[in-house]
Motif scaffolding. Structure first.
Motif, PDB file in Angstrom:
ATOM      1  N   ASP A  89       0.660  -1.076   0.240  1.00  0.00           N
ATOM      2  CA  ASP A  89       0.192   0.003  -0.127  1.00  0.00           C
ATOM      3  C   ASP A  89       0.746   1.434  -0.534  1.00  0.00           C
ATOM      4  OD1 ASP A  89      -2.504  -1.702  -0.053  1.00  0.00           O
ATOM      5  OD2 ASP A  89      -2.434  -1.930   2.386  1.00  0.00           O
ATOM      6  N   LEU A  90       2.192   0.843   0.308  1.00  0.00           N
ATOM      7  CA  LEU A  90       3.229   2.317   0.135  1.00  0.00           C
ATOM      8  C   LEU A  90       3.584   2.173  -1.828  1.00  0.00           C
ATOM      9  CD1 LEU A  90       5.225   2.055   3.240  1.00  0.00           C
ATOM     10  CD2 LEU A  90       3.732   3.669   2.951  1.00  0.00           C
ATOM     11  N   LYS A  91       2.887   3.759  -1.843  1.00  0.00           N
ATOM     12  CA  LYS A  91       4.254   3.685  -3.955  1.00  0.00           C
ATOM     13  C   LYS A  91       5.196   4.936  -3.772  1.00  0.00           C
ATOM     14  CE  LYS A  91       1.669   3.258  -8.074  1.00  0.00           C
ATOM     15  NZ  LYS A  91       0.077   2.944  -8.621  1.00  0.00           N
ATOM     16  N   TRP A  92       6.033   4.938  -4.621  1.00  0.00           N
ATOM     17  CA  TRP A  92       5.999   6.299  -4.958  1.00  0.00           C
ATOM     18  C   TRP A  92       5.973   6.720  -6.194  1.00  0.00           C
ATOM     19  CZ3 TRP A  92       9.973   8.371  -1.980  1.00  0.00           C
ATOM     20  CH2 TRP A  92      10.743   7.420  -1.050  1.00  0.00           C
ATOM     21  N   VAL A  93       4.977   8.004  -5.636  1.00  0.00           N
ATOM     22  CA  VAL A  93       4.395   8.669  -7.596  1.00  0.00           C
ATOM     23  C   VAL A  93       5.603   9.777  -7.430  1.00  0.00           C
ATOM     24  CG1 VAL A  93       2.355   9.565  -7.887  1.00  0.00           C
ATOM     25  CG2 VAL A  93       2.248   7.683  -5.899  1.00  0.00           C
ATOM     26  N   ALA A  94       5.235   9.430  -8.927  1.00  0.00           N
ATOM     27  CA  ALA A  94       5.245  11.256  -9.827  1.00  0.00           C
ATOM     28  C   ALA A  94       4.754  12.397  -9.564  1.00  0.00           C
ATOM     29  CB  ALA A  94       5.744  11.276 -11.573  1.00  0.00           C
ATOM     30  N   LEU A  95       5.867  13.796  -9.331  1.00  0.00           N
ATOM     31  CA  LEU A  95       4.400  13.935  -8.904  1.00  0.00           C
ATOM     32  C   LEU A  95       3.552  15.353  -9.980  1.00  0.00           C
ATOM     33  CD1 LEU A  95       7.442  16.669  -7.172  1.00  0.00           C
ATOM     34  CD2 LEU A  95       6.503  15.478  -6.275  1.00  0.00           C
ATOM     35  N   ASN A  96       4.142  14.528 -11.348  1.00  0.00           N
ATOM     36  CA  ASN A  96       3.675  15.089 -12.806  1.00  0.00           C
ATOM     37  C   ASN A  96       1.678  13.736 -12.582  1.00  0.00           C
ATOM     38  OD1 ASN A  96       4.226  13.275 -13.650  1.00  0.00           O
ATOM     39  ND2 ASN A  96       5.740  14.636 -15.250  1.00  0.00           N
ATOM     40  N   GLN A  97       1.975  13.025 -12.104  1.00  0.00           N
ATOM     41  CA  GLN A  97       1.280  11.475 -11.756  1.00  0.00           C
ATOM     42  C   GLN A  97       0.334  12.162 -10.825  1.00  0.00           C
ATOM     43  OE1 GLN A  97       0.830   9.745 -14.635  1.00  0.00           O
ATOM     44  NE2 GLN A  97       2.175  11.805 -15.410  1.00  0.00           N
ATOM     45  N   LEU A  98       0.284  13.018  -9.809  1.00  0.00           N
ATOM     46  CA  LEU A  98      -0.504  12.636  -8.962  1.00  0.00           C
ATOM     47  C   LEU A  98      -1.800  13.419  -9.096  1.00  0.00           C
ATOM     48  CD1 LEU A  98       1.449  14.600  -5.972  1.00  0.00           C
ATOM     49  CD2 LEU A  98       0.956  12.660  -5.607  1.00  0.00           C
ATOM     50  N   GLY A  99      -2.256  14.129 -10.039  1.00  0.00           N
ATOM     51  CA  GLY A  99      -4.143  14.025 -10.649  1.00  0.00           C
ATOM     52  C   GLY A  99      -4.630  12.598 -10.810  1.00  0.00           C
ATOM     53  N   ARG A 100      -3.659  12.170 -10.680  1.00  0.00           N
ATOM     54  CA  ARG A 100      -4.729  10.868 -11.514  1.00  0.00           C
ATOM     55  C   ARG A 100      -5.226   9.935  -9.614  1.00  0.00           C
ATOM     56  NH1 ARG A 100      -1.059   7.333 -16.145  1.00  0.00           N
ATOM     57  NH2 ARG A 100      -1.388   9.830 -17.831  1.00  0.00           N
ATOM     58  N   TYR A 101      -4.305  10.166  -8.705  1.00  0.00           N
ATOM     59  CA  TYR A 101      -4.848  10.094  -7.296  1.00  0.00           C
ATOM     60  C   TYR A 101      -5.298  11.153  -6.681  1.00  0.00           C
ATOM     61  CZ  TYR A 101      -0.811   6.479  -8.628  1.00  0.00           C
ATOM     62  OH  TYR A 101      -0.090   6.390  -9.024  1.00  0.00           O
ATOM     63  N   GLY A 102      -6.748   9.908  -5.815  1.00  0.00           N
ATOM     64  CA  GLY A 102      -7.074  10.748  -4.933  1.00  0.00           C
ATOM     65  C   GLY A 102      -6.329  10.960  -3.805  1.00  0.00           C
ATOM     66  N   LEU A 103      -6.355  12.634  -3.538  1.00  0.00           N
ATOM     67  CA  LEU A 103      -5.785  12.126  -1.486  1.00  0.00           C
ATOM     68  C   LEU A 103      -6.464  13.425  -1.230  1.00  0.00           C
ATOM     69  CD1 LEU A 103      -2.652  14.599  -3.964  1.00  0.00           C
ATOM     70  CD2 LEU A 103      -3.134  12.250  -3.079  1.00  0.00           C
ATOM     71  N   PRO A 104      -6.874  13.202   0.242  1.00  0.00           N
ATOM     72  CA  PRO A 104      -7.580  14.273   0.997  1.00  0.00           C
ATOM     73  C   PRO A 104      -7.059  15.425   0.946  1.00  0.00           C
ATOM     74  CG  PRO A 104      -5.917  12.175   2.027  1.00  0.00           C
ATOM     75  CD  PRO A 104      -5.706  12.393   0.309  1.00  0.00           C
ATOM     76  N   GLN A 105      -7.859  16.404   0.455  1.00  0.00           N
ATOM     77  CA  GLN A 105      -7.507  17.943   0.549  1.00  0.00           C
ATOM     78  C   GLN A 105      -6.624  18.230   1.243  1.00  0.00           C
ATOM     79  OE1 GLN A 105      -9.763  19.144  -2.286  1.00  0.00           O
ATOM     80  NE2 GLN A 105      -9.170  21.350  -1.574  1.00  0.00           N
ATOM     81  N   PRO A 106      -6.467  18.329   2.644  1.00  0.00           N
ATOM     82  CA  PRO A 106      -5.432  18.867   3.376  1.00  0.00           C
ATOM     83  C   PRO A 106      -4.376  18.797   3.363  1.00  0.00           C
ATOM     84  CG  PRO A 106      -6.558  17.602   5.321  1.00  0.00           C
ATOM     85  CD  PRO A 106      -7.584  17.405   3.814  1.00  0.00           C
ATOM     86  N   VAL A 107      -4.400  17.347   2.314  1.00  0.00           N
ATOM     87  CA  VAL A 107      -3.061  17.020   1.860  1.00  0.00           C
ATOM     88  C   VAL A 107      -2.486  17.544  -0.137  1.00  0.00           C
ATOM     89  CG1 VAL A 107      -1.258  14.679   0.775  1.00  0.00           C
ATOM     90  CG2 VAL A 107      -2.817  14.384   3.194  1.00  0.00           C
ATOM     91  N   LYS A 108      -3.656  17.485  -0.572  1.00  0.00           N
ATOM     92  CA  LYS A 108      -3.790  17.971  -1.848  1.00  0.00           C
ATOM     93  C   LYS A 108      -2.895  19.114  -1.350  1.00  0.00           C
ATOM     94  CE  LYS A 108      -6.133  19.066  -5.874  1.00  0.00           C
ATOM     95  NZ  LYS A 108      -7.801  18.829  -6.250  1.00  0.00           N
ATOM     96  N   VAL A 109      -3.594  20.586  -0.716  1.00  0.00           N
ATOM     97  CA  VAL A 109      -3.295  21.594  -0.251  1.00  0.00           C
ATOM     98  C   VAL A 109      -1.637  21.756  -0.033  1.00  0.00           C
ATOM     99  CG1 VAL A 109      -4.009  23.543   0.962  1.00  0.00           C
ATOM    100  CG2 VAL A 109      -5.611  22.143  -0.115  1.00  0.00           C
ATOM    101  N   LEU A 110      -1.980  20.919   0.567  1.00  0.00           N
ATOM    102  CA  LEU A 110      -0.171  21.158   1.088  1.00  0.00           C
ATOM    103  C   LEU A 110       0.620  20.392   0.351  1.00  0.00           C
ATOM    104  CD1 LEU A 110       1.985  20.634   3.660  1.00  0.00           C
ATOM    105  CD2 LEU A 110       1.621  18.484   3.569  1.00  0.00           C
ATOM    106  N   LEU A 111       0.944  19.891  -0.749  1.00  0.00           N
ATOM    107  CA  LEU A 111       1.545  19.514  -1.463  1.00  0.00           C
ATOM    108  C   LEU A 111       1.165  20.502  -2.845  1.00  0.00           C
ATOM    109  CD1 LEU A 111       0.824  15.872  -2.370  1.00  0.00           C
ATOM    110  CD2 LEU A 111       2.981  16.920  -1.333  1.00  0.00           C
TER     111      LEU A 111
END
Length: 381
Positions: free
Chosen positions: A346-368
Motif C-alpha cells: 500500500d506504499l508507492k512512489w508517485v511522480a509529482l506530475n502524476q498526482l492528479g490521477r490519485y485521490g488525495l485528502p484535501q488538506p494533503v492536496k493543499v499541502l503539496l
C-alpha cells in the motif's frame, strides 16, 4: 392534525415552486436515473454551490453507469477528492457495479429494490424513483424533517426512531395524488427546506416574504419555529494528533493508500503515525528520526530509511476539521536520494506530475500545492 393541510399541501407546495423554487440546476428536469442518482449522492452533506461545480465534471468523466462501474476506484476517488465523505464515492462505485451485473445496467424503478443497492437509503431511493420514474415515493432528508416537524409540531428528537417513523408516515400522507406531479413536488420539498423553511432564518420570521403555510404551520402559530425540530445536544468534538512523513526522492513522493474503512478510506495520503488524543502544549520536537519512521512506516526497514533519508525536519502543522473530530497533522519532511524498495504493497512512489490521477485528502492536496512540490495543474484531472 389538520386533514385540510394534508389534502392541500402538495398543491400549495407545487404552486409555491412555480413562483419561488430554484431553477436551472444541471440535474433538474433530468429523468436519467443514473444522472439523478449521482446528483442525489453528491448533494448529501455537500453544499449546492460545490456540487454545481463538481457534478458536471463528474458526469463528463463518467457519463454512464457502465463507465463508472468499469473505472478504477482510484480514478473515481481522484474525481471525488475535495467533496468529503469518501465512503460515498466508494459506495457509488460499488453500486454502479451492482446495477451493471444485477440489473443489466438499468436502475430499477421500485424504491424497495433501489434501497437494496449499496449506499442508497430510503430517502435517496425515493428521490431517484420520484424524479426518474414518477413513482409516488416519499423523501425524508434533513430539510424535509424540519418542514414536517414545524408544520405538524412534531416534538421529540428527530434522532429518535418513534419520531422518525412519525415523520415518514407524514411524508407518505402528503404525497400528491398524481404520479406525474412527483418530480416537481419532490424538487419543491427540497427547495422549500433549503431556501425558505431554513434552520436559522426561515422566511416566516422575516417581513419580506409570506410563507404559503403561515396559517397552517403549528410551529408558527405557537411561536416554536426555531425550537422545532428538537435536536440532541452535540458533544464537543475530540481532537487528535498524528505525525506525517513527506518523503521526496527527486520528482517522486512517497504515498500510502489508506484502508478502505478508515477515514479518507481508499485515498492516497502521506505515511502517518497512529492518531493519539491531543495533549495541548505537548512537544514532539524531541522525537528521533527512528521513532518517526517506525511509527509511520512500521513494516519497512526503518533503519535503512533513517540512514538514507536526509534533512528530516518539521515543516508544517495543519488542523483539519471533520464532522465529528479534529485532527492536527504534524508534517515532517525528508529527502531520499533514490526510491528505496518497499515491503508494504500500500506504499508507492508517485511522480509529482502524476498526482492528479490519485485521490488525495484535501488538506494533503493543499499541502503539496502550498509547498510548491507540484504545480496546481499536476493535481487536477
Amino acid at each position: 392534525m389538520s386533514k385540510t393541510l394534508i389534502d392541500t399541501f402538495a398543491q400549495k407546495l407545487i404552486a409555491w415552486h412555480g413562483v419561488s423554487g430554484r431553477s436551472g440546476l444541471p440535474w433538474q428536469g433530468n429523468r436519467d436515473p443514473y444522472a439523478v442518482w449521482v446528483s442525489e449522492i453528491m448533494l448529501q452533506q455537500t453544499q449546492v454551490a460545490t456540487v454545481l461545480e463538481r457534478y458536471p465534471r463528474f458526469m463528463k468523466r463518467f457519463p454512464t453507469v457502465k463507465k463508472l462501474a468499469t473505472a478504477d476506484i482510484d480514478e473515481v476517488l481522484a474525481e471525488w477528492a475535495g467533496l468529503g465523505y469518501y465512503s460515498r464515492a466508494r459506495n457509488l462505485h460499488t453500486c454502479a457495479k451492482q446495477v451493471v451485473t444485477e440489473f443489466a445496467g438499468k436502475f430499477p424503478s421500485d424504491p424497495a429494490l433501489l434501497e437494496q443497492l449499496k449506499g442508497i437509503g430510503r430517502s435517496t431511493a425515493g428521490a431517484v424513483a420520484a424524479f426518474a420514474f414518477h413513482e409516488r415515493a416519499p423523501i425524508l432528508d434533513a430539510n424535509v424533517k424540519r418542514i414536517l416537524a414545524r408544520l405538524f409540531a412534531v416534538e421529540g428528537s428527530i434522532q429518535d426512531k418513534a419520531v422518525n417513523d412519525q415523520l415518514w408516515n407524514l411524508a407518505i400522507d402528503l404525497l400528491p395524488k398524481k404520479s406525474v406531479d412527483m418530480p416537481v413536488y419532490t424538487q419543491a420539498l427540497m427547495d422549500f427546506g433549503a431556501t425558505w423553511c431554513t434552520s436559522r432564518k426561515p422566511v416566516c420570521l422575516g417581513s419580506e416574504k409570506k410563507c404559503p403555510f403561515v396559517k397552517d404551520c403549528q410551529a408558527n402559530l405557537s411561536d416554536q419555529v426555531l425550537l422545532l425540530p428538537q435536536k440532541t445536544k452535540k458533544t464537543k468534538s475530540p481532537e487528535f494528533d498524528c505525525n506525517m512523513l513527506l518523503i521526496r526522492s527527486g520528482n517522486t513522493v512517497l504515498l500510502h493508500k489508506r484502508p478502505s474503512k478508515a477515514i479518507w478510506g481508499g485515498l492516497w495520503s502521506l505515511p502517518e503515525s497512529l492518531w493519539k488524543p491531543r495533549v495541548p502544549g505537548a512537544n514532539d520536537a524531541d522525537l528521533s528520526a527512528q521513532e518517526l519512521f517506525q511509527a509511520a512506516l512500521p513494516q519497512e526497514k526503518t533503519l535503512t530509511l533513517v540512514k538514507t533519508c536526509r534533512s528530516l525536519q518539521k515543516v508544517n502543522e495543519i488542523k483539519h476539521v471533520f464532522t465529528h473530530r479534529r485532527l492536527w497533522m504534524h508534517i515532517w519532511q525528508a529527502s531520499c536520494p533514490k526510491e528505496l524498495p518497499l515491503v508494504n504493497p500500500d506504499l508507492k512512489w508517485v511522480a509529482l506530475n502524476q498526482l492528479g490521477r490519485y485521490g488525495l485528502p484535501q488538506p494533503v492536496k493543499v499541502l503539496l500545492q502550498g509547498l510548491s512540490l507540484v504545480r496546481g495543474d499536476d493535481l487536477k484531472n
